[in-house]
Scaffold this active site. Sequence first.
Site, mmCIF file in Angstrom:
data_model
loop_
_atom_site.group_PDB
_atom_site.id
_atom_site.type_symbol
_atom_site.label_atom_id
_atom_site.label_comp_id
_atom_site.label_asym_id
_atom_site.label_seq_id
_atom_site.Cartn_x
_atom_site.Cartn_y
_atom_site.Cartn_z
ATOM 1 N N CYS A 2 39.425 51.846 18.987
ATOM 2 C CA CYS A 2 40.125 51.964 20.254
ATOM 3 C C CYS A 2 39.130 51.745 21.384
ATOM 4 C CB CYS A 2 40.725 53.350 20.370
ATOM 5 S SG CYS A 2 41.643 53.835 18.895
ATOM 6 N N ARG A 27 39.716 45.692 21.622
ATOM 7 C CA ARG A 27 39.371 46.706 20.633
ATOM 8 C C ARG A 27 40.615 47.339 20.016
ATOM 9 N NH1 ARG A 27 34.038 48.621 20.937
ATOM 10 N NH2 ARG A 27 34.699 50.391 19.711
ATOM 11 N N TRP A 74 44.255 51.496 18.833
ATOM 12 C CA TRP A 74 44.537 50.748 17.596
ATOM 13 C C TRP A 74 44.800 51.822 16.555
ATOM 14 C CZ3 TRP A 74 42.734 50.183 12.602
ATOM 15 C CH2 TRP A 74 43.076 49.018 11.932
ATOM 16 N N ASN A 100 37.869 57.656 20.037
ATOM 17 C CA ASN A 100 37.745 56.489 19.153
ATOM 18 C C ASN A 100 37.085 56.989 17.889
ATOM 19 O OD1 ASN A 100 37.366 53.949 18.023
ATOM 20 N ND2 ASN A 100 35.449 53.612 19.117
ATOM 21 N N GLY A 101 37.631 56.630 16.705
ATOM 22 C CA GLY A 101 37.046 57.087 15.448
ATOM 23 C C GLY A 101 38.058 57.894 14.651
ATOM 24 N N GLU A 482 35.378 30.853 5.727
ATOM 25 C CA GLU A 482 35.477 31.188 7.149
ATOM 26 C C GLU A 482 36.605 30.395 7.823
ATOM 27 O OE1 GLU A 482 34.504 33.502 8.917
ATOM 28 O OE2 GLU A 482 34.635 32.793 10.970
ATOM 29 N N LYS A 486 39.730 32.127 9.695
ATOM 30 C CA LYS A 486 40.124 31.851 11.086
ATOM 31 C C LYS A 486 41.614 31.543 11.139
ATOM 32 C CE LYS A 486 37.603 33.190 12.722
ATOM 33 N NZ LYS A 486 36.438 33.908 12.551
ATOM 34 N N GLU A 489 43.745 34.669 10.504
ATOM 35 C CA GLU A 489 43.602 35.650 11.586
ATOM 36 C C GLU A 489 44.454 35.290 12.794
ATOM 37 O OE1 GLU A 489 39.218 37.649 11.860
ATOM 38 O OE2 GLU A 489 39.275 35.508 12.133
ATOM 39 N N HIS A 505 40.646 26.371 -11.879
ATOM 40 C CA HIS A 505 40.873 27.662 -12.531
ATOM 41 C C HIS A 505 41.975 28.457 -11.846
ATOM 42 C CE1 HIS A 505 37.385 26.928 -15.019
ATOM 43 N NE2 HIS A 505 36.707 26.610 -13.935
ATOM 44 N N LYS A 606 38.750 44.023 17.089
ATOM 45 C CA LYS A 606 37.477 43.312 17.160
ATOM 46 C C LYS A 606 36.377 44.065 16.439
ATOM 47 C CE LYS A 606 34.692 40.202 18.807
ATOM 48 N NZ LYS A 606 34.780 38.928 18.061
HETATM 49 C C1 G6P Z 1 36.482 42.669 12.368
HETATM 50 C C2 G6P Z 1 36.508 41.488 13.307
HETATM 51 C C3 G6P Z 1 35.807 40.300 12.660
HETATM 52 C C4 G6P Z 1 34.391 40.679 12.262
HETATM 53 C C5 G6P Z 1 34.367 41.926 11.381
HETATM 54 C C6 G6P Z 1 32.950 42.462 11.238
HETATM 55 O O1 G6P Z 1 37.260 42.400 11.261
HETATM 56 O O2 G6P Z 1 37.840 41.153 13.643
HETATM 57 O O3 G6P Z 1 35.763 39.234 13.571
HETATM 58 O O4 G6P Z 1 33.827 39.622 11.536
HETATM 59 O O5 G6P Z 1 35.135 42.977 11.976
HETATM 60 O O6 G6P Z 1 32.502 42.888 12.492
HETATM 61 P P1 G6P Z 1 31.008 42.907 12.956
HETATM 62 O O7 G6P Z 1 31.049 43.420 14.355
HETATM 63 O O8 G6P Z 1 30.296 43.851 12.012
HETATM 64 O O9 G6P Z 1 30.466 41.525 12.850
#
Ligand code: G6P
Length: 611
Positions: A2, A27, A74, A100-101, A482, A486, A489, A505, A606
């Site tokens: 959050c 966040r 969140w 937050n947490g 990756e 993307k 996501e 496989h 994030k």
């Molecule tokens: C979340 C974000 C990703 C990120 C991951 C790890 O899932 O949405 O974009 O890669 O956390 O976060 P960090 O801050 O450790 O790179």
Amino acid sequence: MCGIVGYVGKKNAVPLLIAGLKRLEYRGYDSAGIAVVVENKISVRKTVGRLTNLEARLAQQPLAGSVAVGHTRWATHGEPSEINAHPHCDCAGRIAVVHNGIIENYHELRAALEAKGHKFLSQTDTEVIPHLIEAALRDGAKNLPDAIRAALNQARGAYALGIVSADAPDTLFAVRQGSPLIIGIGEDGDRFIASDVPAVLNRVREAIYLDDGILAELRDGSVRLTNLAGAEVPAKVQPVTLSAEAADQAGFETYMLKEIHEQPRVLRRLLEVNPLFGGGANFGLKSDYFRKLQRVMIIGCGTAYHAGMYGRLLLEQFTGLAVETDLASEFRYRDPHIDPGTLIIPVSQSGETADTLASIRLAKSWGCKVLAICNVPGSSLTRESDAVLFTEAGPEIGVASTKAYTAQQMAFALLAIWIGSARGMIDATACRSLLADLAGVPDAIHYLLDRKDSIRAIAQKHHEGPSALYLGRKFNYPTALEGALKNKEISYQHAEGYAAGEMKHGPIALINEYLPVVCICTKTSDEVYEKMISNMREVEARRGRIIALATDGDSQIARFAHDIIYVPYVRDEFSPIVNVVALQLFAYYAAQARGTDIDKPRNLAKSVTVE
Ligand code: G6P
């Protein structure tokens, strides 16, 4: 995950909080709220959904006051609803808390408080905190700081808290334990708290990065820090070097598009300022340590983990070290038999990811050295590591990581070349040649960005299906993962990244004339290119819709690919740093065609500061 913002000073806190929360919406964004001290009372406004809903509520029911806390949520405990939105209050409505947490033992704390007659309104873990403070005051705590300390001595878990009380109408309290929280020092006595620097970037030029277990009391023009025993501790004020513009959208339609375009500049800067090759900054571990090193373990989550997979390939190729990678959430619960001589490399954009932090704490308890690759100065990860290689990408606001990823890739390339040189695996000529090739990467990305219209046209043709497959090999296997990440996501299209050699496989069963198959087949000097061509032929034979990533001038691929995204040539080892940008754009335009909220995709946050 959050966002927290708080203010104390001479101004009306409400517009300052809203502006700060807007910058933190990445966040978390399922509900939002603020609590303001007004005439020795606490007034709260909360709404479900985006921050604009809270703004609309405040337009109907205005609030003003110069001590306040705000929150964007969140959800972890309790569905997104007005009741569960923060701030949460005690029974008397005189203490308001944003959090937050996670408070892990909230079940037992809540039961004990209910038994004493406390009334709870929400399903959140947070709500125990104001009630614990209220209970401590009822039980004779002599003042609010003591009551907060008493509450924290009972709460277990990771948290950052902002607290205001009608009984201390000139004070904003803040404390953290494992979740990020900074104190911002502004002009004219302004004092802020924020879970992330960008929230207050345009208002502060200095900050205090709060340590775990330190209670901050902020007043107009002052900050007092005490530990949980009540003893005063000195404040370390540090300059904030980020520019406010860095966290702005700069005319792009989304932060993500802006951040994609920033990549050439970010990577050029990283090459200039990195401490390994002449940049001069302090690096922490000496080259002698790397000469004797045997084994490396790279850990991370999400996109950062993919960067780690790429880093492993580079380290293996250039340094002769045995290198493994693992997801931090797996690493911390397995039995990896790590000896103290193993170097741990955590990779993290935020430096606050709960699983990554837990993993390095574990590794440190085994006696390992920790070298972090991280983007956020002052973050928990950078403070707990023996050495840090900063990725220097600036604030990344779009939830889907782009510039932080390519900066992590570049950091690994620099590190692998540097360790390889230190260990005598790369001679001076080879080192110069590798660095020269690496220096060409930002320009290659620049040229690629100029072709975004053709990538958009291809993405618009293929965005409709329910699913997509991404195939790559060796250096570009992490790129396939990756690229698929993307896509899912931000466009919500199911996408699967696979090592192309594994296609037979399993995933080959999925291929038909409707399945887009993104094949990363840029020209390489080794056998991988030919193998990718064979895999593409297998897809073609089953009438799959091939979208190939190919190197400029490669005419062979046109024979069986439906669509080709051409990318400029860079040497094999560094091709993933360029190729992934093409896939970022491909996912971006697919998401745009599907009409999703690109900067704030549903359910994602994030920074994952809880497990
Ligand atoms: C979340 C974000 C990703 C990120 C991951 C790890 O899932 O949405 O974009 O890669 O956390 O976060 P960090 O801050 O450790 O790179």
